[in-house]
Write a protein that holds these residues in place. Structure first.
Motif, PDB file in Angstrom:
ATOM      1  N   THR A 101       0.648  -0.937  -0.086  1.00  0.00           N
ATOM      2  CA  THR A 101      -0.021   0.120  -0.103  1.00  0.00           C
ATOM      3  C   THR A 101       0.929   1.299   0.091  1.00  0.00           C
ATOM      4  OG1 THR A 101      -1.713  -0.977   1.107  1.00  0.00           O
ATOM      5  CG2 THR A 101      -1.938   1.265   1.289  1.00  0.00           C
ATOM      6  N   GLU A 102       0.397   2.236  -0.593  1.00  0.00           N
ATOM      7  CA  GLU A 102       1.028   3.471  -0.714  1.00  0.00           C
ATOM      8  C   GLU A 102       0.395   4.517   0.259  1.00  0.00           C
ATOM      9  OE1 GLU A 102      -0.123   6.018  -4.810  1.00  0.00           O
ATOM     10  OE2 GLU A 102       1.277   4.488  -4.874  1.00  0.00           O
ATOM     11  N   PHE A 103       1.459   5.357   0.746  1.00  0.00           N
ATOM     12  CA  PHE A 103       0.938   6.535   1.424  1.00  0.00           C
ATOM     13  C   PHE A 103       1.604   7.549   0.928  1.00  0.00           C
ATOM     14  CE2 PHE A 103       0.309   2.917   4.150  1.00  0.00           C
ATOM     15  CZ  PHE A 103      -0.936   3.257   5.075  1.00  0.00           C
ATOM     16  N   THR A 104       1.052   8.747   0.316  1.00  0.00           N
ATOM     17  CA  THR A 104       1.677   9.596  -0.381  1.00  0.00           C
ATOM     18  C   THR A 104       0.904  11.087  -0.111  1.00  0.00           C
ATOM     19  OG1 THR A 104       0.587   9.241  -2.390  1.00  0.00           O
ATOM     20  CG2 THR A 104       2.725   8.514  -2.293  1.00  0.00           C
ATOM     21  N   GLY A 105       1.725  12.139   0.188  1.00  0.00           N
ATOM     22  CA  GLY A 105       0.924  13.600   0.438  1.00  0.00           C
ATOM     23  C   GLY A 105       0.110  13.491   1.741  1.00  0.00           C
ATOM     24  N   ASN A 106       0.255  12.842   2.559  1.00  0.00           N
ATOM     25  CA  ASN A 106      -0.547  12.904   3.773  1.00  0.00           C
ATOM     26  C   ASN A 106      -0.184  14.098   4.760  1.00  0.00           C
ATOM     27  OD1 ASN A 106      -3.053  10.825   3.120  1.00  0.00           O
ATOM     28  ND2 ASN A 106      -0.809   9.587   2.732  1.00  0.00           N
ATOM     29  N   GLU A 107      -0.941  14.720   5.347  1.00  0.00           N
ATOM     30  CA  GLU A 107      -0.458  15.827   6.106  1.00  0.00           C
ATOM     31  C   GLU A 107      -1.363  16.150   7.341  1.00  0.00           C
ATOM     32  OE1 GLU A 107       0.577  20.426   5.148  1.00  0.00           O
ATOM     33  OE2 GLU A 107      -0.861  19.343   3.913  1.00  0.00           O
ATOM     34  N   VAL A 108      -0.478  16.049   8.419  1.00  0.00           N
ATOM     35  CA  VAL A 108      -1.017  16.688   9.677  1.00  0.00           C
ATOM     36  C   VAL A 108      -0.545  18.132   9.849  1.00  0.00           C
ATOM     37  CG1 VAL A 108      -1.423  16.404  12.043  1.00  0.00           C
ATOM     38  CG2 VAL A 108      -1.550  14.559  10.824  1.00  0.00           C
ATOM     39  N   VAL A 109      -1.465  19.008   9.995  1.00  0.00           N
ATOM     40  CA  VAL A 109      -1.043  20.434  10.177  1.00  0.00           C
ATOM     41  C   VAL A 109      -1.732  20.666  11.509  1.00  0.00           C
ATOM     42  CG1 VAL A 109      -0.863  23.039   9.647  1.00  0.00           C
ATOM     43  CG2 VAL A 109      -0.369  21.101   8.122  1.00  0.00           C
ATOM     44  N   ALA A 110      -1.315  20.631  12.841  1.00  0.00           N
ATOM     45  CA  ALA A 110      -1.994  20.674  13.840  1.00  0.00           C
ATOM     46  C   ALA A 110      -2.778  22.030  14.277  1.00  0.00           C
ATOM     47  CB  ALA A 110      -0.906  20.610  15.258  1.00  0.00           C
ATOM     48  N   PRO A 111      -3.897  22.012  14.769  1.00  0.00           N
ATOM     49  CA  PRO A 111      -4.517  23.223  15.127  1.00  0.00           C
ATOM     50  C   PRO A 111      -3.879  24.276  16.144  1.00  0.00           C
ATOM     51  CG  PRO A 111      -5.684  21.344  16.100  1.00  0.00           C
ATOM     52  CD  PRO A 111      -4.659  20.801  15.148  1.00  0.00           C
ATOM     53  N   HIS A 112      -4.354  25.116  16.525  1.00  0.00           N
ATOM     54  CA  HIS A 112      -3.696  26.192  17.118  1.00  0.00           C
ATOM     55  C   HIS A 112      -3.330  25.679  18.731  1.00  0.00           C
ATOM     56  CE1 HIS A 112      -2.930  30.212  18.405  1.00  0.00           C
ATOM     57  NE2 HIS A 112      -3.640  30.148  19.481  1.00  0.00           N
ATOM     58  N   GLN A 113      -2.084  25.687  18.712  1.00  0.00           N
ATOM     59  CA  GLN A 113      -1.429  25.201  19.926  1.00  0.00           C
ATOM     60  C   GLN A 113      -1.186  23.815  20.299  1.00  0.00           C
ATOM     61  OE1 GLN A 113      -3.237  27.663  23.267  1.00  0.00           O
ATOM     62  NE2 GLN A 113      -1.814  29.457  22.663  1.00  0.00           N
ATOM     63  N   TYR A 114      -1.089  23.080  19.364  1.00  0.00           N
ATOM     64  CA  TYR A 114      -1.062  21.646  19.177  1.00  0.00           C
ATOM     65  C   TYR A 114       0.162  21.164  18.643  1.00  0.00           C
ATOM     66  CZ  TYR A 114      -5.764  20.994  21.148  1.00  0.00           C
ATOM     67  OH  TYR A 114      -6.989  21.048  21.966  1.00  0.00           O
ATOM     68  N   ASN A 115       0.704  19.893  18.994  1.00  0.00           N
ATOM     69  CA  ASN A 115       1.726  19.207  18.338  1.00  0.00           C
ATOM     70  C   ASN A 115       1.227  18.385  17.220  1.00  0.00           C
ATOM     71  OD1 ASN A 115       3.733  19.958  20.262  1.00  0.00           O
ATOM     72  ND2 ASN A 115       3.139  18.236  21.661  1.00  0.00           N
ATOM     73  N   SER A 135       5.475   8.393   0.979  1.00  0.00           N
ATOM     74  CA  SER A 135       6.602   9.362   0.102  1.00  0.00           C
ATOM     75  C   SER A 135       5.584  10.817   0.455  1.00  0.00           C
ATOM     76  CB  SER A 135       6.516   9.202  -1.146  1.00  0.00           C
ATOM     77  OG  SER A 135       7.106  10.222  -1.980  1.00  0.00           O
ATOM     78  N   GLY A 136       6.440  11.784   0.942  1.00  0.00           N
ATOM     79  CA  GLY A 136       5.909  13.169   0.832  1.00  0.00           C
ATOM     80  C   GLY A 136       4.681  13.433   1.909  1.00  0.00           C
ATOM     81  N   ASN A 137       4.932  12.538   2.996  1.00  0.00           N
ATOM     82  CA  ASN A 137       3.867  12.701   4.225  1.00  0.00           C
ATOM     83  C   ASN A 137       4.638  13.691   5.158  1.00  0.00           C
ATOM     84  OD1 ASN A 137       2.056  10.703   3.329  1.00  0.00           O
ATOM     85  ND2 ASN A 137       4.023   9.565   3.422  1.00  0.00           N
ATOM     86  N   THR A 138       3.833  14.528   5.636  1.00  0.00           N
ATOM     87  CA  THR A 138       4.211  15.774   6.687  1.00  0.00           C
ATOM     88  C   THR A 138       3.485  15.876   8.024  1.00  0.00           C
ATOM     89  OG1 THR A 138       2.884  17.576   5.898  1.00  0.00           O
ATOM     90  CG2 THR A 138       5.072  17.104   4.704  1.00  0.00           C
ATOM     91  N   ALA A 139       4.069  16.168   9.313  1.00  0.00           N
ATOM     92  CA  ALA A 139       3.628  16.174  10.402  1.00  0.00           C
ATOM     93  C   ALA A 139       4.100  17.645  10.862  1.00  0.00           C
ATOM     94  CB  ALA A 139       3.831  15.498  11.350  1.00  0.00           C
ATOM     95  N   VAL A 140       3.467  18.881  10.886  1.00  0.00           N
ATOM     96  CA  VAL A 140       3.763  20.186  11.237  1.00  0.00           C
ATOM     97  C   VAL A 140       2.927  20.856  12.420  1.00  0.00           C
ATOM     98  CG1 VAL A 140       4.040  22.496  10.481  1.00  0.00           C
ATOM     99  CG2 VAL A 140       4.082  20.587   8.788  1.00  0.00           C
ATOM    100  N   GLY A 141       3.923  20.880  13.568  1.00  0.00           N
ATOM    101  CA  GLY A 141       3.296  21.420  14.753  1.00  0.00           C
ATOM    102  C   GLY A 141       2.752  23.034  14.340  1.00  0.00           C
ATOM    103  N   SER A 142       2.089  23.577  15.328  1.00  0.00           N
ATOM    104  CA  SER A 142       1.414  24.920  15.221  1.00  0.00           C
ATOM    105  C   SER A 142       1.932  25.802  16.289  1.00  0.00           C
ATOM    106  CB  SER A 142       0.094  24.741  15.187  1.00  0.00           C
ATOM    107  OG  SER A 142      -0.742  24.446  16.346  1.00  0.00           O
ATOM    108  N   TYR A 143       1.831  27.107  15.938  1.00  0.00           N
ATOM    109  CA  TYR A 143       1.939  28.148  16.897  1.00  0.00           C
ATOM    110  C   TYR A 143       3.332  28.014  17.781  1.00  0.00           C
ATOM    111  CZ  TYR A 143       0.476  31.814  20.037  1.00  0.00           C
ATOM    112  OH  TYR A 143       0.374  33.180  20.644  1.00  0.00           O
TER     113      TYR A 143
END
Length: 244
Positions: free
Chosen positions: A61-75, A96-104
């Motif tokens: 199975t492929e996982f590509t371009g999935n993204e977590v951009v946390a809501p305000h003040q979350y990891n 491929s190309g998955n991201t996890a981005v903390g906020s604030y």
């Protein structure tokens, strides 16, 4: 999926604004020959799969371009997959190309592709992780560009490749490909290329056995592999570190 055994086969799960698959309450799920792509979590974890108290087998199975951009003040945790108190086996998969981005302010990104938490057991084999990113902001750090494990979770990864994975953050990135804290890491017959982080450009771990591993062209802040914490019961066996 709750309280059942389920199969997802030859499916496309794409462009959802929350977890593409949610599994909990001791359910068992097998995913085979599918694509889980371009999902964006509206919470703080697991845009492709959110698993809690569950068992998963994921193959081909492929996982590509999935993204977590946390809501305000979350990891942010697990750009493609979040695993909590679960068991997971992942074989012959592409991330491929998955991201996890903390906020604030002072928030962290954990596991650009996968984050395992709270006594999770994760086994990965014959898989490819490329161009995944975990990012912290405002004094936070990215931890585990491809995979992050925490809170007594254990990771075994074999016969897999990690290419151009990255962590970043204003306080530095840790474990450009793999970050393992408060659990054990076993890495066997793996290849790492172009990993980027300030601390442990390829791997940062508390307790690790690393054997028959090749690490090349890592962007080093301090070292290609960093073993940290108070228990240094780790081994590096028959491996190559070059151009780092």
């Amino acid at each position: 999926f709750n309280y059942l055994d389920a199969l997802i086969s030859e499916c496309i799960i794409s462009s959802n604004n929350s977890a593409g698959v949610y599994i909990s309450d001791n359910a068992k799920l097998r995913i085979y020959n599918s694509a889980i792509n371009d999902n964006v979590a509206d919470l703080d974890r697991g845009s492709g799969i959110f698993a809690k108290n569950a068992s998963l087998v994921i193959q081909a199975t492929e996982f590509t371009g999935n993204e977590v951009v946390a809501p305000h003040q979350y990891n942010a945790y697990g750009g493609a997959i979040w695993l909590e108190n679960s068991e997971a086996v992942i074989i012959d998969c592409l991330f491929s190309g998955n991201t996890a981005v903390g906020s604030y302010s002072n928030r962290y990104g954990w596991g650009g592709a996968i984050c395992a938490y709270n006594n999770t057991s994760l086994f990965v084999a014959n898989s490819i992780f490329e161009h995944n990113i975990a990012t912290g902001v405002g004094g936070g750090t990215g931890r585990g560009g491809a995979i992050s494990t925490m809170a007594s979770s254990n990771l075994t990864v074999s016969d897999s490749s990690f290419i151009d994975n990255e962590t970043a953050g204003s306080a530095g990135g840790r474990g450009g490909a793999i970050y393992s804290i408060e659990g054990t890491l076993n890495a066997v017959n793996c290849f790492f290329s172009g990993s980027r982080a300030d601390y442990g450009s390829a791997i940062q771990a508390y307790t690790a056995t690393i054997s028959n591993v090749t690490i090349v062209d890592a962007n080093v802040g301090y070292n290609a592999i960093e073993i940290t914490g108070i228990t240094l019961n780790s081994l590096l066996i028959n491996s190559i570190i070059r151009g780092s």
